[in-house]
Design an enzyme around this catalytic site. Sequence first.
Site, PDB file in Angstrom:
ATOM      1  CB  SER A 924      -0.917   0.005   1.227  1.00 53.42           C
ATOM      2  OG  SER A 924      -1.762  -1.126   1.215  1.00 53.42           O
ATOM      3  CE  LYS A 967      -4.375   0.395   3.453  1.00 47.48           C
ATOM      4  NZ  LYS A 967      -3.855   0.062   2.110  1.00 47.48           N
TER       5      LYS A 967
END
Length: 1051
Positions: A924, A967
């Site tokens: 990520s 997130k």
Amino acid sequence: MRRTPRIGSGGAGPRWINSSGSGSGKDGKGVGKESDETEDNNSTEEVKASSIEGTNPEGGESDSESTPPASSSGNNKSLTKPTVPTNYPTVLALPIARRPLFPGFYKAVVIKNPAVVRAVRDMMARGQPYLGAFLLREEEGKDGEGEALDKDVISSLDEVHEVGVFAQITSVFSANPNPTASSEGNKDVDKSSGEDTEEYLTAVLYPHRRILITELLKNGTASEATEARVELVEDDQPPEIQTATPPQTPTDETPTSGRFSPITSFLNSHPVSVVNTVHYPTLPYTKSSQHIRALTAEIVTVFKDIAQLNPLFRDQITNFSINQVASNVFDEPDRLADFAAAVSSGTSGELQEVLEEVDVANRLGKALVVLKKELINAQLQNKISKDVDTKIAKRQREYYLMEQLKGIKKELGLESDGKDKLLQKFKDRAAQLAMPTPVRKVFDEELNKLASLEPSASEANVTRTYLEWITQLPWGVYTPTRYSVEAARQVLEEDHYGLKELKERILEFVAVGKLRGSLELPTPEGKIILLHGPPGVGKTSVGKSLARAVGREFFRFSVGGLGDVAEIKGHRRTYVGALPGKMVQALKRVGTSNPLVLIDEIDKLGRGHNGDPSSALLEMLDPEQNKEFLDHYLDLPIDLSRVLFVCTANNLSTIPAPLLDRMEVLEVSGYVSEEKRVIAERYLAPQAKASAGLQDADVVVERSAIDSLIKWYARESGVRNLKKMVEKIYRKTALKIVQDLGEEKLPEPPLQADAAAAAVTPVTEHSSDAPLTPLTEPEPEHDQKTHPTTTEKRAPLVIPTSVHVRITADNLKDYVGPPVYQKDRMYEGPGRLVKGVSTGLGYLGNGSGAVMPIETLTTPGKGSIILTGKLGEVIRESAQIALSWVKAHAYDLRITSSPDEQWLVNRDVHIHMPEGSIGKEGPSAGTAILSALVSLGSGVGVRGDVAMTGEISLAGHVLPVGGLKEKILAAHRAGIKTILAPAANRADIEENVPDSVKEGIKLIYVEDVREVLKEVFGGAVVASSGEDVVSRWADSVQVKEKERFPESSGN
């Protein structure tokens, strides 16, 4: 010196020894055993003929000594009656162990010292069979001192007591210390050698009077060269007992100090102990004294009591009465005191005190004390014997009565044999079950085997246990299933908040079962349900809710760390203590064939030396195989196709691929802040309040406090830590209430056990004169109960209505301590960040998202890359990709001045992600690392209000990633205003992320890293020229057309 055992048992004293040799056998051993010779008739006749110590009319001892009967061995010289000398000062000193000798009572001793043996034989041959017997002191004569007990000589007067007895040796017997040495095979060797063999001597002593040692003339340590030797008797001659020859006429000559008497001067040639002695007479006494007569009467009474308890004492008292010279026992109280001490089992010190006492009244008193102890011992022995006899008789009686009762019941038909009842029990159980044909066949075979075995056989126990398991399984027994979609929805909503996708999938599952008529998964398309998600999100509780929604029995077992196949498929019956596997145990416990079985922590399945449990689970979970699941213990096919299996896991990568292929994975994602707040208000707070005993109290945790808990104390995806914090708040509140109110308003109710103990009447105190006799011995400390016990439950206390507690965000610290998380962002916006720093979004292992800054720095070196911050392999690869892309486009980004110039030739790049104790893994951070490197090379900072996530490729494409919900939640909590996310994740974000989380956040979806650079560096100018950074870059860095993005992946 080793002495023969004291005659008698159970505390009895020595008995008279037959001084005649007529009772002995050929080898002369018959007289050596005191217990055997005591009952001999010849002994009684000889004791009758002997005279004891005479007493004068005034009660003092006479000078004339009693003469014991001479021992006869068939020799004519034994017919001569010896005369006991009245004055015999110099004698051989013989130490006696354990017990002293008393005048008038025989004692047999064993002499082992060869020098003393020769001296005794010499004395017998010379007609001087007299010696002094003295008791060894305790330090020399007590048990456990080893060789100290085998002394026949004394080296110092300190070794023995001063007062002893003047004794006559009535007879002696040879005793071979090694019986095998006298065998026929050794006789020839002994004769031919011509050497003396070691010889023990048993001597029967008859004490005449008390004597006192005045001087030790010889301590028995003379050289062995001067020892007299005795010729051996030929083996072919029968052994005979040596008796004393008539003594020489004694003289009244008293030797001077340190010199031998002429009569015993021959002892100087033997290395033995010789002492000078004087007569130790009893003080005169009055027979008619009331004190003496009272003591005598009490001793006679104690004798009668002991005689009733101990038959051996009865025989000794009878012999004493027969041999009594005076017609009345009151005429010889001193003789009675000696007899009492001689037959008792007192200590050597107590008996020696009786021997040394010259006052008759005191002697009677000390003898009475010793005799009383003997009576107490006899009473205790008698009580123990009676108790044992009573217990044995009671058990025997119960056994006979039980056997008779069994026989009567069996004849009347009231009770059958235990085996018949057991067989009938198994038959009754099987009649209520719908056993399949193979199972019924095995059951009948095992039942017939059990009928033919004895109950005590080991095989019978194994067969019985096997039949117990077969008949306790629910063959053909099922639980009716409820297929109501609305009821299932209501149960799920009651038990869980959120989890919309998971609830919809469960309702679909129930709806299909309603149409098909069963919840069993179709074969082979059906799959096992696998609930996958981070810890604490409610996977296990979802399984319980599903079982309650469809109305099935629930059974859970965890396979975390399981490394033995036998836990799944059971042990073979050949092993001791074998048991079936977990699945068979589950069916027995729930009592139905279609339960819901939750297999927890299947991703943590181990693998040991006893096989692979994951392979064993394949047979149990696979719909094509579990119709005939074979357990090792039962060895019977079991249908598991109607069992509803639900598994849970935190990580899919550790589950074996064949096992994962048979499961349908349902994602149980984490909760957002809004969902956590509702869960805390609806479920966690009421449960914690009730468990803390505050269910009726006015205690409220306000919403602001819950929000602060979620933001600063419990950021994980689940609610497990949030639950712990809420429970801690209520526990702390309970403590504060109790401390503030005090014991006055919240009194402690008295325990029932304390009240019962106080009601018991205290024990009346005894007077100081009355002795206290404990009924039982005190118990050990660990057996004593220090606190009262009770079976009554305690009622909860009622909290006053005046108590009001409010927990807010302001006073939350007083209950749970300082915040766990201090701040969300290391670098605050909204301006430009430091050169070489960017903000990324990550997904932590606990299921929560996090805002992670990325720092870059160049140092002198060789162009290598340094990665720190506990980074995983995938994130390291993303850093390599980002660095390669930036180096390839260094001129286009105006990092270098010419296309041929290389960036970072002589410098190293250090990339660090703070919070090094937390492991970081995944792709990520690709876009964030690339942005930080571009900022480092261009010298322009990244926007502080922008966070990004996404994987990159070498061509610059931005690829999709997971965990977007967590997130974005972390970015929202940190105050991020703009998030750059992969365009491929757009549908996922719009569908699964709540609007409350996306509120106030601008989501920009990107497909290429050039779009990322435009967003994070847009508006930035070069400090030297004031030119816009993005417009300064070459046309090759400009964003490409959207429709041309797919073709760019092939370049």
